[in-house]
Design an enzyme around this catalytic site. Structure first.
Site, PDB file in Angstrom:
ATOM      1  N   CYS A 135       0.825  -1.212   0.000  1.00  0.00           N
ATOM      2  CA  CYS A 135       0.000   0.000   0.000  1.00  0.00           C
ATOM      3  C   CYS A 135       0.865   1.270   0.000  1.00  0.00           C
ATOM      4  CB  CYS A 135      -0.916  -0.011   1.223  1.00  0.00           C
ATOM      5  SG  CYS A 135      -2.192  -1.263   1.073  1.00  0.00           S
ATOM      6  N   CYS A 169      -4.031   0.484  -2.977  1.00  0.00           N
ATOM      7  CA  CYS A 169      -4.502   0.709  -1.612  1.00  0.00           C
ATOM      8  C   CYS A 169      -3.642   1.791  -0.948  1.00  0.00           C
ATOM      9  CB  CYS A 169      -4.431  -0.592  -0.810  1.00  0.00           C
ATOM     10  SG  CYS A 169      -2.853  -1.416  -0.912  1.00  0.00           S
TER      11      CYS A 169
END
Ligand code: N1C
Length: 311
Positions: A100, A206
Site C-alpha cells: 500500500c 490501496c
C-alpha cells in the site's frame, strides 16, 4: 484511330487507379500500422526471465506458461477480436500484489512518470508489475483478419516468422507486416491487454495513491483515457485512503489546467462523489526539477544561489 486507342488506354488507367485508391482507402485504415514487434517471443520471454531472476528474484512465475497463454489469447482470435477476457489465462499465470501507499497512476505524462518513478523509488507503476514490464512498448496482432473464418486445424506448423517457431497450439501466426489501428477494432489485442492490466492494477491499489496528470493539454483528465475509463472506476474507496493528484505542466507551458481548473476539477468532483479523500498539487518542486534536468538554463530552474551568487 491512334487518338481513340490513347483515350481508351487513359480511361482504363484512370479507372484502375481509382479502383486501387478505393481498395487502399478501404483496407489501409484497418491495416496501416507497424506490424508485430520483430522477435516478440524472445523479447517477452527475455523480459520475463529478467524480471523473475534480477528484478524480483523472490517471485515465482512460469515464463513458458505465460508465453503460451499470451500466444493462445492472441493467435486464436481474429486480430480485431481479442477482448480482455481472452487474456484471462495470461493474467492468471501472473498474479501480483503490491504494498500500500506506493501506487502511481498517470495519464498523458508517460515520460515524466518514468523519471518520477526513477527518483521516487518507493512508487510503483504498472510497468513495475510483470505484465507492464513484459509488454511495454510492444505491438502485436495475429494474421487472422476475419473472425468468421474457420480455424485451421491445430498442430505443429513448420513455418517460421522472423526466426520464431509457432507452437503446437497456435492456429495462426503473428502478423509482422502490419497491425490494425486501435480505432479500427472493437477489441484490439494491444489495447485489451493494457485495459485488463490497468484494471487489475487499479483494483489492487490501496493506501495513498498518486495520480500524475498533464496540465499542458486540454482535458488533463479525460474520461476516454485508460486512467479515466478503466483505472478510476477500478479504485476502491474502502482500500484507498487518499488520491493525491499532481498536475504538471511543461516548463514553457502551455499552462492550461491546474487543480481548480478544467477537467481536473471534474476529476475531483467524481472522487468526492465516490467518497474518496483527495489532495491536489499543481506546483510540485520535484516534478519541476525533473524537467529542469533537461533544461537547466530555463528561468523556472534558477535557484536562489543563481540569482544571488554572493549569498
Ligand atoms: O490512457 P492513459 O495514458 O491515461 O493510461 C495510463 C494509465 C496509467 O495509470 C497506467 O497504470 O494506464 C496504465 N497504462 C500503462 O501503464 C501503460 N504503459 C504503457 C496504460 N497504458 C500504458 N501504456 C501504453 O500507453 C498503452 O499502449 C496505452 O494505451 C498508452 C496509454 O497512455 P496514455 O494515453 O498517456
Amino acid at each position: 484511330m491512334e487518338r481513340v486507342r490513347m483515350m481508351v488506354t487513359n480511361f482504363i488507367t484512370s479507372v484502375a487507379a481509382c479502383l486501387l485508391l478505393l481498395f487502399m482507402t478501404r483496407v489501409a485504415p484497418l491495416r496501416a500500422h507497424l506490424g508485430t514487434t520483430p522477435n516478440i517471443k524472445h523479447i517477452v520471454m527475455g523480459r520475463c526471465f529478467n524480471y523473475v531472476t534480477l528484478v524480483k528474484p523472490d517471485s515465482r512465475f512460469d515464463c513458458e506458461e505465460i508465453w503460451r497463454a499470451f500466444e493462445e489469447a492472441v493467435l486464436r482470435q481474429a486480430s480485431c477480436d481479442v477482448a480482455c477476457e481472452h487474456y484471462r489465462r495470461l493474467f492468471r499465470a501472473m498474479p501480483q500484489t503490491g504494498a500500500c501507499h506506493r501506487f502511481l497512476l498517470w495519464s498523458k505524462t508517460r515520460k515524466l512518470t518514468q523519471d518520477y518513478a526513477a527518483v521516487a523509488r518507493h512508487l510503483w507503476t504498472l510497468e513495475d508489475t510483470l505484465a507492464g514490464y513484459m509488454f511495454n512498448d510492444l505491438i502485436w496482432c495475429s494474421q487472422q483478419e476475419d473472425s468468421r473464418r474457420p480455424l485451421p486445424a491445430t498442430g505443429w506448423r513448420g513455418d517460421q516468422s522472423q526466426g520464431q517457431a509457432v507452437s503446437a497450439t497456435s492456429v495462426s501466426d503473428f502478423d509482422f507486416g502490419s497491425c490494425p489501428e486501435w480505432s479500427a477494432c472493437l477489441h484490439h489485442p494491444v489495447h485489451s491487454l493494457w485495459r485488463q492490466a490497468s484494471k487489475n492494477f487499479a483494483e489492487m491499489a490501496c493506501g495513498n495513491v498518486t495520480v500524475l496528470l498533464n496540465g499542458s493539454i486540454e482535458k488533463a483528465f479525460n474520461r476516454n483515457s485508460m486512467f479515466g475509463s478503466v483505472e478510476l472506476d477500478g479504485l476502491n474507496p474502502q482500500r484507498v485512503h487518499y488520491v493525491n493528484i499532481k498536475v504538471a505542466t511543461n516548463l514553457d507551458g502551455p499552462f492550461i489546467e491546474s487543480c481548480g481548473r478544467g477537467s481536473v476539477a471534474d476529476l475531483i468532483h467524481i472522487l468526492q462523489a465516490r467518497g474518496f479523500r483527495w489532495t491536489c498539487s499543481d506546483s510540485d518542486r520535484i516534478l519541476t526539477m525533473l524537467q529542469c534536468v533537461h533544461k537547466p538554463e530555463h528561468r523556472a530552474c534558477r535557484t536562489c544561489a543563481d540569482t544571488h551568487p554572493g549569498i
